[in-house]
Scaffold this motif. Structure first.
Motif, short mmCIF file in Angstrom:
data_model
loop_
_atom_site.label_atom_id
_atom_site.label_comp_id
_atom_site.label_asym_id
_atom_site.label_seq_id
_atom_site.Cartn_x
_atom_site.Cartn_y
_atom_site.Cartn_z
N ASN A 100 -1.92 -14.43 -1.92
CA ASN A 100 -2.10 -15.59 -2.44
C ASN A 100 -3.64 -16.27 -2.57
O ASN A 100 -4.20 -16.62 -3.41
N ARG A 101 -4.26 -15.93 -1.46
CA ARG A 101 -5.59 -16.41 -1.09
C ARG A 101 -6.69 -15.82 -2.02
O ARG A 101 -7.32 -16.00 -2.78
N LEU A 102 -6.21 -14.42 -2.10
CA LEU A 102 -7.10 -13.43 -3.36
C LEU A 102 -6.89 -13.82 -4.51
O LEU A 102 -7.84 -13.75 -5.47
N ASP A 103 -5.47 -14.29 -4.99
CA ASP A 103 -5.32 -14.52 -6.19
C ASP A 103 -6.20 -15.84 -6.46
O ASP A 103 -6.63 -15.99 -7.70
N ARG A 104 -6.18 -16.99 -5.78
CA ARG A 104 -6.95 -18.00 -5.78
C ARG A 104 -8.33 -17.79 -6.00
O ARG A 104 -9.22 -18.27 -6.85
N LEU A 105 -8.91 -16.83 -5.23
CA LEU A 105 -10.24 -16.61 -5.24
C LEU A 105 -10.74 -15.60 -6.44
O LEU A 105 -11.82 -16.01 -6.86
N GLU A 106 -10.00 -14.92 -6.87
CA GLU A 106 -10.20 -14.21 -7.90
C GLU A 106 -10.27 -15.05 -9.21
O GLU A 106 -11.03 -14.79 -10.19
N ALA A 107 -9.28 -16.02 -9.25
CA ALA A 107 -9.09 -16.77 -10.39
C ALA A 107 -10.42 -17.79 -10.57
O ALA A 107 -10.90 -18.38 -11.61
N ALA A 108 -11.04 -18.13 -9.16
CA ALA A 108 -12.18 -18.95 -9.39
C ALA A 108 -13.39 -18.12 -9.42
O ALA A 108 -14.52 -18.61 -9.46
N GLY A 109 -13.36 -16.70 -9.63
CA GLY A 109 -14.44 -15.93 -9.94
C GLY A 109 -15.34 -15.53 -8.67
O GLY A 109 -16.33 -15.14 -8.74
N LEU A 110 -14.63 -15.81 -7.46
CA LEU A 110 -15.44 -15.62 -6.37
C LEU A 110 -15.35 -13.93 -5.61
O LEU A 110 -16.01 -13.33 -5.00
N VAL A 111 -14.09 -13.36 -5.99
CA VAL A 111 -13.92 -11.99 -5.65
C VAL A 111 -13.35 -11.39 -6.86
O VAL A 111 -12.71 -11.90 -7.85
N GLU A 112 -13.43 -10.00 -6.86
CA GLU A 112 -12.85 -9.12 -7.90
C GLU A 112 -11.97 -7.89 -7.37
O GLU A 112 -12.31 -7.29 -6.30
N ARG A 113 -11.06 -7.77 -7.93
CA ARG A 113 -10.07 -6.46 -7.51
C ARG A 113 -10.65 -5.10 -8.48
O ARG A 113 -10.65 -5.51 -9.57
N SER A 114 -10.70 -4.13 -7.76
CA SER A 114 -10.91 -2.79 -8.65
C SER A 114 -9.95 -1.86 -7.83
O SER A 114 -9.82 -1.96 -6.73
N LEU A 115 -9.54 -0.86 -8.67
CA LEU A 115 -8.85 0.35 -8.04
C LEU A 115 -9.58 1.08 -7.10
O LEU A 115 -10.99 1.28 -7.16
N ASP A 116 -9.06 1.60 -5.94
CA ASP A 116 -9.82 2.23 -4.70
C ASP A 116 -10.08 3.68 -5.38
O ASP A 116 -9.06 4.44 -5.64
N ARG A 117 -11.24 4.00 -5.44
CA ARG A 117 -11.47 5.43 -5.88
C ARG A 117 -10.92 6.57 -4.90
O ARG A 117 -10.67 7.66 -5.42
N ALA A 118 -11.03 6.17 -3.71
CA ALA A 118 -10.53 7.06 -2.89
C ALA A 118 -9.02 7.12 -2.61
O ALA A 118 -8.48 8.11 -2.14
N ASP A 119 -8.09 5.95 -2.98
CA ASP A 119 -6.97 5.89 -2.95
C ASP A 119 -6.44 5.23 -3.92
O ASP A 119 -6.37 3.89 -4.19
N ARG A 120 -5.80 5.82 -5.18
CA ARG A 120 -5.82 5.32 -6.30
C ARG A 120 -4.52 4.55 -6.23
O ARG A 120 -3.99 3.79 -7.26
N ARG A 121 -3.72 4.49 -5.12
CA ARG A 121 -2.60 3.61 -5.04
C ARG A 121 -2.87 2.37 -4.68
O ARG A 121 -2.15 1.01 -4.60
#
Length: 175
Positions: A100-121
């Motif tokens: 929930n926190r990450l969703d709010r921070l991502e929507a505000a443009g403060l964090v971004e999610r990306s696939l982990d190259r070491a663990d694609r899961r």
């Protein structure tokens, strides 16, 4: 001087907790209330600090939990990236609450999610440039605010208080 009793200045060394403990000692002299005095003051200080801290975070568009996430990423050092399970463990919270926190921070443009190259899961959470700017500004004001709140303590008293509180937090029954 004019025959009327002089008004006594209030005792500056007494506070509301003293009055409460005194009343309980009168009513329940059989109880040891010394811990009530300690924890009553900790609770009062906590409320004062919490209100002052929330004001600072609000000026930066953050809530306490969001500040905590951004701080954890910032403390990590460049490239300011963690996986969600590391964030959850660092902040001692559930993964659902973290989402929930990450969703709010991502929507505000403060964090971004990306696939982990070491663990694609999995994926990684990183501060954006805006997130870095916001956390640095918020932290600067937060540190100054806490310094202002602690201004009544000498450096020696602050060190003693930190040591004593650390002792409380490292007892076997502490969280």
């Amino acid at each position: 001087m004019n025959g009327e009793p002089e008004e006594q200045a209030p005792d500056q060394s007494r506070d509301a907790v003293d009055a409460i403990v005194e009343q309980w000692r009168r009513e329940r002299p059989d109880l040891d209330l010394s811990a009530m005095a300690v924890f009553g003051r900790i609770a009062m200080v906590s409320r004062v600090v919490e209100a002052a801290v929330e004001q600072v975070f609000a000026r930066h568009g953050l809530r306490q939990g969001e500040f905590d996430v951004l701080s954890a990423l910032r403390r990590r050092g460049s490239p300011y990236t963690l996986i969600p399970s590391e964030l959850s463990a660092t902040l001692m919270m559930s993964r659902a609450g973290m989402t929930n926190r990450l969703d709010r921070l991502e929507a505000a443009g403060l964090v971004e999610r990306s696939l982990d190259r070491a663990d694609r899961r999995s994926f990684r959470i990183a501060l954006t440039e805006e997130g870095l700017r916001v956390i640095d500004a918020a932290l600067t004001e937060h540190a100054a605010n806490l310094t202002r709140l602690a201004a009544g303590l000498s450096p020696d008293d602050a060190a003693v208080l930190a040591r004593v509180l650390r002792g409380l937090l490292t007892t076997p029954d502490s969280p």
